[in-house]
Design an enzyme around this catalytic site. Structure first.
Site, mmCIF file in Angstrom:
data_model
loop_
_atom_site.group_PDB
_atom_site.id
_atom_site.type_symbol
_atom_site.label_atom_id
_atom_site.label_comp_id
_atom_site.label_asym_id
_atom_site.label_seq_id
_atom_site.Cartn_x
_atom_site.Cartn_y
_atom_site.Cartn_z
ATOM 1 N N GLU A 16 0.843 -1.201 0.000
ATOM 2 C CA GLU A 16 0.000 0.000 0.000
ATOM 3 C C GLU A 16 0.875 1.245 0.000
ATOM 4 O O GLU A 16 2.002 1.225 0.503
ATOM 5 C CB GLU A 16 -0.874 0.015 1.268
ATOM 6 N N ASP A 17 0.320 2.323 -0.537
ATOM 7 C CA ASP A 17 1.041 3.602 -0.467
ATOM 8 C C ASP A 17 0.833 4.244 0.909
ATOM 9 O O ASP A 17 1.767 4.679 1.546
ATOM 10 C CB ASP A 17 0.596 4.555 -1.590
ATOM 11 N N ASP B 202 -4.823 5.573 5.761
ATOM 12 C CA ASP B 202 -5.416 6.766 6.371
ATOM 13 C C ASP B 202 -6.449 6.295 7.400
ATOM 14 O O ASP B 202 -6.104 6.017 8.542
ATOM 15 C CB ASP B 202 -6.020 7.605 5.230
ATOM 16 N N PHE C 53 -2.828 15.820 4.371
ATOM 17 C CA PHE C 53 -2.901 15.262 3.022
ATOM 18 C C PHE C 53 -1.546 15.403 2.340
ATOM 19 O O PHE C 53 -0.972 16.488 2.290
ATOM 20 C CB PHE C 53 -3.992 15.943 2.203
ATOM 21 N N ARG D 30 1.293 12.680 -8.876
ATOM 22 C CA ARG D 30 1.892 11.373 -8.571
ATOM 23 C C ARG D 30 3.366 11.311 -8.965
ATOM 24 O O ARG D 30 4.136 10.541 -8.409
ATOM 25 C CB ARG D 30 1.170 10.253 -9.337
HETATM 26 P P1 IMP Z 1 -8.140 4.693 3.829
HETATM 27 O O1 IMP Z 1 -9.096 3.666 3.282
HETATM 28 O O2 IMP Z 1 -8.841 5.839 4.481
HETATM 29 O O3 IMP Z 1 -7.068 4.080 4.728
HETATM 30 O O4 IMP Z 1 -7.430 5.385 2.612
HETATM 31 C C1 IMP Z 1 -6.618 4.677 1.807
HETATM 32 C C2 IMP Z 1 -6.451 5.312 0.455
HETATM 33 O O5 IMP Z 1 -6.821 6.688 0.386
HETATM 34 C C3 IMP Z 1 -4.989 5.250 0.125
HETATM 35 O O6 IMP Z 1 -4.661 4.034 -0.471
HETATM 36 C C4 IMP Z 1 -4.828 6.450 -0.793
HETATM 37 O O7 IMP Z 1 -5.106 6.070 -2.120
HETATM 38 C C5 IMP Z 1 -5.848 7.448 -0.321
HETATM 39 N N1 IMP Z 1 -5.223 8.430 0.594
HETATM 40 C C6 IMP Z 1 -5.348 8.506 1.935
HETATM 41 N N2 IMP Z 1 -4.647 9.526 2.457
HETATM 42 C C7 IMP Z 1 -4.044 10.125 1.401
HETATM 43 C C8 IMP Z 1 -3.147 11.258 1.296
HETATM 44 O O8 IMP Z 1 -2.748 11.923 2.266
HETATM 45 N N3 IMP Z 1 -2.745 11.553 0.029
HETATM 46 C C9 IMP Z 1 -3.139 10.852 -1.075
HETATM 47 N N4 IMP Z 1 -3.950 9.793 -1.013
HETATM 48 C C10 IMP Z 1 -4.409 9.434 0.221
HETATM 49 MG MG MG Z 2 -4.041 3.732 -2.310
#
Ligand code: IMP
Ligand code: MG
Length: 176
Positions: A99-100, A103, A152, A165
């Site tokens: 994963e990148d 959040d 963010f 990106r």
């Molecule tokens: P989650 O499901 O809330 O954990 O979010 C996961 C996905 O939201 C990540 O895989 C990212 O693609 C996107 N995301 C969450 N935070 C960021 C951020 O700070 N910058 C860019 N993409 C984000």
């Molecule tokens: Mg992602």
């Protein structure tokens, strides 16, 4: 740094990212010594991290991708939808999710449940970034590159509305 009307402040430099990737690759190479794991990149954000990580591994590996959607702009929608499934057969295999960023934790939870349904031999979760102050997880993340503040961020694969990106480092995005 200015980019299309946004102010970007560097959070992680190229060198810091690459050094941490070397450490993560060493850890995975040791853990999966004499095995051929399948690395599953979570599209789109993880593609640069995955590309750098596999080139730092000392072991053989296979790769596949999964694509989900939960974000619009810089807000999580609260629901996760599958946009593209993996094509590899992962039953009985060592699977490593790449994963990148984690959040809220919603996306990784969805992926973990989906992968476990296929009964892999092992499941390892690797994320380059984690926002510990907002992530709501009831399981551990095996490898975290960096913990960051709940802001963010963009660059190194991470986008804001599909842009930025390509930026070589990771930046905090400030809107006017
Ligand atoms: P989650 O499901 O809330 O954990 O979010 C996961 C996905 O939201 C990540 O895989 C990212 O693609 C996107 N995301 C969450 N935070 C960021 C951020 O700070 N910058 C860019 N993409 C984000
Ligand atoms: Mg992602």
């Amino acid at each position: 740094m200015e980019f299309h009307g946004y102010t970007l402040t560097q959070v992680l430099a190229k060198e810091e990212i690459q050094n941490r990737i070397s450490e993560i690759a060493a850890e995975l190479s040791e853990k999966f010594h004499n095995e051929v794991p399948i690395l599953i990149g979570v599209l789109n954000g993880s593609f640069i991290f995955l590309a750098d990580l596999i080139r730092a591994l000392d072991i053989d590996c296979e790769m596949d991708f999964i694509k989900l959607a939960s974000y619009h702009g810089d807000k999580s929608t609260g629901t996760v939808r599958l946009r593209k499934d993996i094509s590899a057969e992962i039953t009985g295999r060592h699977v490593i999710i790449i994963e990148d960023i984690i959040d809220s934790g919603l996306t990784i939870k969805f992926i973990k449940d989906r992968m476990n349904d296929a009964d892999p031999k092992s499941l390892t979760i690797v994320t380059l970034l984690l926002k510990p102050d907002v992530a709501n997880l009831d399981f551990p993340i095996d490898i975290v590159g960096f913990e960051i503040a709940p802001e963010f961020v963009v660059g190194y694969g991470l986008d804001y509305d599909q842009k930025m990106r390509h930026l070589p480092a990771i930046y905090r995005l400030e809107k006017e």
